[in-house]
Design an enzyme around this catalytic site. Structure first.
Site, PDB file in Angstrom:
ATOM      1  N   SER A 280     -21.930  37.791 -33.709  1.00  0.00           N
ATOM      2  CA  SER A 280     -22.688  38.156 -34.902  1.00  0.00           C
ATOM      3  C   SER A 280     -23.710  39.221 -34.542  1.00  0.00           C
ATOM      4  O   SER A 280     -24.064  39.398 -33.371  1.00  0.00           O
ATOM      5  CB  SER A 280     -23.408  36.937 -35.475  1.00  0.00           C
ATOM      6  OG  SER A 280     -24.580  36.646 -34.714  1.00  0.00           O
ATOM      7  N   ASP A 281     -24.193  39.938 -35.546  1.00  0.00           N
ATOM      8  CA  ASP A 281     -25.354  40.769 -35.298  1.00  0.00           C
ATOM      9  C   ASP A 281     -26.582  39.863 -35.246  1.00  0.00           C
ATOM     10  O   ASP A 281     -26.519  38.669 -35.547  1.00  0.00           O
ATOM     11  CB  ASP A 281     -25.481  41.849 -36.378  1.00  0.00           C
ATOM     12  CG  ASP A 281     -26.150  43.111 -35.852  1.00  0.00           C
ATOM     13  OD1 ASP A 281     -26.946  43.003 -34.898  1.00  0.00           O
ATOM     14  OD2 ASP A 281     -25.904  44.191 -36.402  1.00  0.00           O
ATOM     15  N   TRP A 282     -27.703  40.446 -34.868  1.00  0.00           N
ATOM     16  CA  TRP A 282     -28.942  39.707 -34.607  1.00  0.00           C
ATOM     17  C   TRP A 282     -29.319  38.816 -35.802  1.00  0.00           C
ATOM     18  O   TRP A 282     -29.607  39.311 -36.891  1.00  0.00           O
ATOM     19  CB  TRP A 282     -30.062  40.702 -34.320  1.00  0.00           C
ATOM     20  CG  TRP A 282     -31.397  40.118 -34.024  1.00  0.00           C
ATOM     21  CD1 TRP A 282     -32.322  39.702 -34.939  1.00  0.00           C
ATOM     22  CD2 TRP A 282     -31.974  39.890 -32.733  1.00  0.00           C
ATOM     23  NE1 TRP A 282     -33.437  39.231 -34.298  1.00  0.00           N
ATOM     24  CE2 TRP A 282     -33.255  39.338 -32.938  1.00  0.00           C
ATOM     25  CE3 TRP A 282     -31.541  40.107 -31.427  1.00  0.00           C
ATOM     26  CZ2 TRP A 282     -34.110  39.005 -31.889  1.00  0.00           C
ATOM     27  CZ3 TRP A 282     -32.387  39.774 -30.387  1.00  0.00           C
ATOM     28  CH2 TRP A 282     -33.646  39.233 -30.617  1.00  0.00           C
ATOM     29  N   ALA A 284     -27.640  37.209 -37.845  1.00  0.00           N
ATOM     30  CA  ALA A 284     -26.854  37.343 -39.065  1.00  0.00           C
ATOM     31  C   ALA A 284     -26.342  36.000 -39.571  1.00  0.00           C
ATOM     32  O   ALA A 284     -26.167  35.819 -40.783  1.00  0.00           O
ATOM     33  CB  ALA A 284     -25.685  38.298 -38.834  1.00  0.00           C
TER      34      ALA A 284
END
Length: 733
Positions: A280-282, A284
């Site tokens: 995942s992105d930060w 997310a």
């Protein structure tokens, strides 16, 4: 009129796992070991492999590693000692000895900083992009980093979006080529090589389509646009063997990417055969609550893992909830096991189980002379000459008084650009320094800052004008700070920030020869400058060797060769403006009111995609296309002769575009389908040949099948998307 018939999808195999170009991450021995490990792991240990923590020197982190509850960190200090100390705990003190994976944003360099990716893409040099990524990988690996959150392969057509700086511009064909090159560079010939790092193609998907160019904003995009414009660079990265992908923050038509099973499972894994893992992105996963598709953290974690996000970056939700969700029957343990298997597969491919510690011999590569020389080459090739009226450039060096003005002239930090790794401003050559280093004792430089990058004070403009009035030539260095592009750096106005425009106009009013050097991470709206300033050099943010490279171009030691990969708008209100748009039912027509155009601005960009000038001239002749007709699965060759008709040696970036004139679905007015960077001496000619096959001529039909349809194609070979020799051919059944 009869709708055009469809061919059988002649290249459908190229959109399945069957054509993966990168080597498989799977080996029989590793898969056997992974299965054995998973059979021994507790649910808590499994969850631990699926989380990535922001590193902090905390006792609880050391305890977590020792108990097998942490599998990955990001943002370690830039030293091998920290990495090896943590790794030792993981492999020698934990129950199962599973190594850690350390990640970092190595976007365009680690300590030696190369041009921001948008600038580097302006070189159109795939070998250079690969070599830059390889150098960055070596330096990062020297500090224990074995995973980079790059390349960013988002196609971006709205320069208000700050993260356009991190990608390759507006075109999916060029973006795909650069995605492949950068993945190859980061991962090397063998991912297990201690100098290689796992690539992470991001942000999957459509992050660059953010509404209004506002970062993190919603996206509403059709499957057709996804497959035609958004996904090709991701597919190229997967085909090149990218070990990981990162899901994007945004939603797509109501479904956040973090829980978008159609993207993460159906396309990525089932269609493309992706074998690595998705991170995942930060935070997310946690942001699913803000999106409103999950009501609790445990629900968010279960949804994301089930959709295909294998590792949770930062939020901690997987670690906090996955084991309980499995025990209480809301999450299948088989899904958890498969995610763990993908993560361990990448760790095995990196060789971490056999060689977990840092190779200390790599330290000699950090900021080495070869890397610094390469950074200079990359910076030189990334510079784009936008205007050069009356041949004002290159400048003379002997006996000159040169006035240098602008807030970015005596500046180092902002030349590094966004996401500058562990780069330091003390290692950067400023523009003022680069200019001074080029001049002999017979010349002198007068410098005045003039104004700040932002702010409203014009108090320094008069000093700059006074010094400029006494000079032979003026060099104005204007643009953006490093933090004005990149993440969370969207702009509503693409003009020069602060009072820089006032400074530029005041310098122009002196009547002295004026050169504008732009330092920026995105296309800017420069209509006034394009009309009034004799010479404009787009230098972007070039990293460690910025000032030296620009000086080489200004004084003629290097002939500029870069070409734009993102169109420059005339005004901010014109965006998005990009070359490969659709025609519409009422294409723009001057003098006709009811057509698709602006009342107060031409529809064309100020500087088009593929545009860039040289100190020499190139002539295009003798276009030839054969055969005139191509059958199913056949190929067409297009030739043109390019001649250096000027007086100096130079590089030209030859570009080929096509247009499918009539199709079962609407097609862009032009599509890039080939390019070649060539070097020519004065008077020298070369025949440039392009081959067009099913990959270049195909399209997604109404049934979302990749097909080549019979019909008429236009072809252009030229120096940019707005000019070129034109020909045609047919595809037939």
């Amino acid at each position: 009129m009869k709708i055009k018939g469809l061919w059988i999808p002649v290249v459908s195999a190229c959109f399945t796992a069957a054509c993966l170009a990168g080597s498989s991450l799977k080996t029989a021995a590793a898969e056997k070991n992974i299965d054995e490990l998973i059979s021994k792991m507790t649910l808590e240990e499994k969850a631990g492999q699926l989380v990535q923590h922001q590193y902090q020197d905390k006792k609880e982190f050391l305890t977590g590693i020792r108990h097998g509850l942490i599998g990955s960190f990001l943002n370690l200090p830039p030293d091998p000692e920290t990495a090896d100390r943590l790794q030792k705990i993981a492999v020698e003190e934990s129950r199962l000895g599973i190594p850690l994976l350390f990640g970092f944003d190595v976007i365009h360099g680690f300590k030696t900083i190369f041009p921001v990716p948008l600038a580097e893409s302006s070189s159109w040099d795939l070998d250079l992009a690969e070599r830059d990524a390889r150098a960055a990988a070596r330096e990062a690996a020297a500090c224990g980093i074995r995973w980079t959150f790059a390349p960013m392969v988002d196609i971006a057509r709205d320069p208000r979006w700050g993260r356009i700086a991190e990608g390759s511009g507006e075109d999916p064909f060029l973006g795909s080529a650069l995605a492949r090159a950068r993945v190859r560079g980061f991962q090397g010939s063998e991912l297990s090589d201690p100098s290689s790092v796992a690539a992470c193609a991001k942000h999957y998907a459509a992050y660059g389509w953010a509404e209004g160019g506002r970062d993190y904003n919603t996206v509403d995009v059709s499957e057709r646009t996804l497959r035609e414009a958004v996904l090709p660079p991701f597919k190229a990265a997967v085909d090149a063997g990218a070990a990981t992908l990162m899901s994007s923050f945004n939603e797509i038509s109501g479904v956040p990417s973090t829980v978008h099973a159609f993207l993460l499972t159906r396309i990525l894994r089932q269609e493309w055969g992706f074998e690595g893992f998705v991170v995942s992105d930060w935070n997310a996963v946690g942001e699913l609550l803000n999106h409103g598709v999950a009501g609790t953290e445990s629900q968010a974690g279960t949804m994301a893992l089930a959709a295909g996000v294998d590792m949770d970056m930062f939020s901690g939700i997987y670690q906090a909830h996955v084991a309980r969700e499995v025990r209480e029957g809301r999450l299948e343990e088989g899904l958890v096991d498969e995610a763990v298997r993908r993560v361990l597969r990448v760790k095995y491919a990196l060789g971490l189980f056999d060689h977990p510690y840092t190779d200390r011999t790599l330290a000699r590569s950090v900021m080495s002379k070869p890397h610094m020389d390469q950074a200079l080459e990359a910076a030189q090739k990334s510079i784009v000459l936008l205007k050069n009226r009356d041949g004002i450039l290159p400048l003379e060096t002997e006996g000159q008084c040169i006035a240098v003005a602008g807030p970015l002239a005596d500046n180092r930090m902002d030349l590094l650009g966004c996401w500058s790794g562990r780069g330091s401003e003390k290692d950067v050559v400023s523009l003022l320094e680069g200019i001074k280093n080029k001049l002999p004792a017979s010349s002198r430089v007068e410098y005045a800052k003039g104004c700040d990058i932002t702010g409203t004070s014009a108090d320094g403009i008069q000093e700059a004008v006074d010094k400029a009035s006494k000079a032979d030539v003026i060099i104005a260095v204007l643009g953006e700070s490093a933090d004005m592009s990149g993440e969370a750096s969207s702009r509503s106005d693409l003009g020069l920030p602060g009072v820089q425009q006032k400074l530029l106009e005041a310098l122009s009013a002196t009547g002295k020869p004026l050169v504008l050097i732009l330092v920026n991470g995105r296309p800017l709206a420069l209509s006034w400058a394009a009309e009034h300033v004799p010479a404009i050099v787009e230098s972007w943010q070039l990293g460690t060797r910025h000032g030296a490279a620009v000086a080489d171009v200004l004084f003629g030691d290097v002939n500029p060769s870069g070409k734009l990969t993102a169109s420059f708008p005339r005004t901010t209100g014109q965006v998005p403006v990009y070359y490969n748009h659709k025609n519409t039912g009422r294409p723009p027509l001057e003098g006709v009111k009811f057509t698709s155009k602006y009342m107060d601005c031409p529809s064309s960009p100020l500087f088009p995609f593929g545009y860039g000038l040289s100190y020499t001239r190139f002539r295009y002749d003798s276009l030839k296309i054969e055969p005139a007709q191509a059958g199913p699965g056949g190929t067409v060759k297009a030739y043109a002769v390019v001649t250096n008709s000027g007086t100096g040696a130079g590089d030209e970036i030859v570009q080929l575009y096509i247009r499918d004139r009539v199709a079962s679905v609407t097609r862009p007015v032009k599509e890039l389908r080939g390019f070649a960077r060539i070097t020519l001496r004065p008077g020298e000619s070369k025949t440039v040949t392009f081959t067009l096959g099913p990959d270049e001529l195909g399209m997604w039909n109404r049934r979302m099948q990749w097909v080549v349809e019979p019909g008429d194609f236009q072809v252009w070979i030229g120096p940019n998307s707005a000019e070129g020799l034109e020909g045609s051919f047919q595809t037939v059944e």
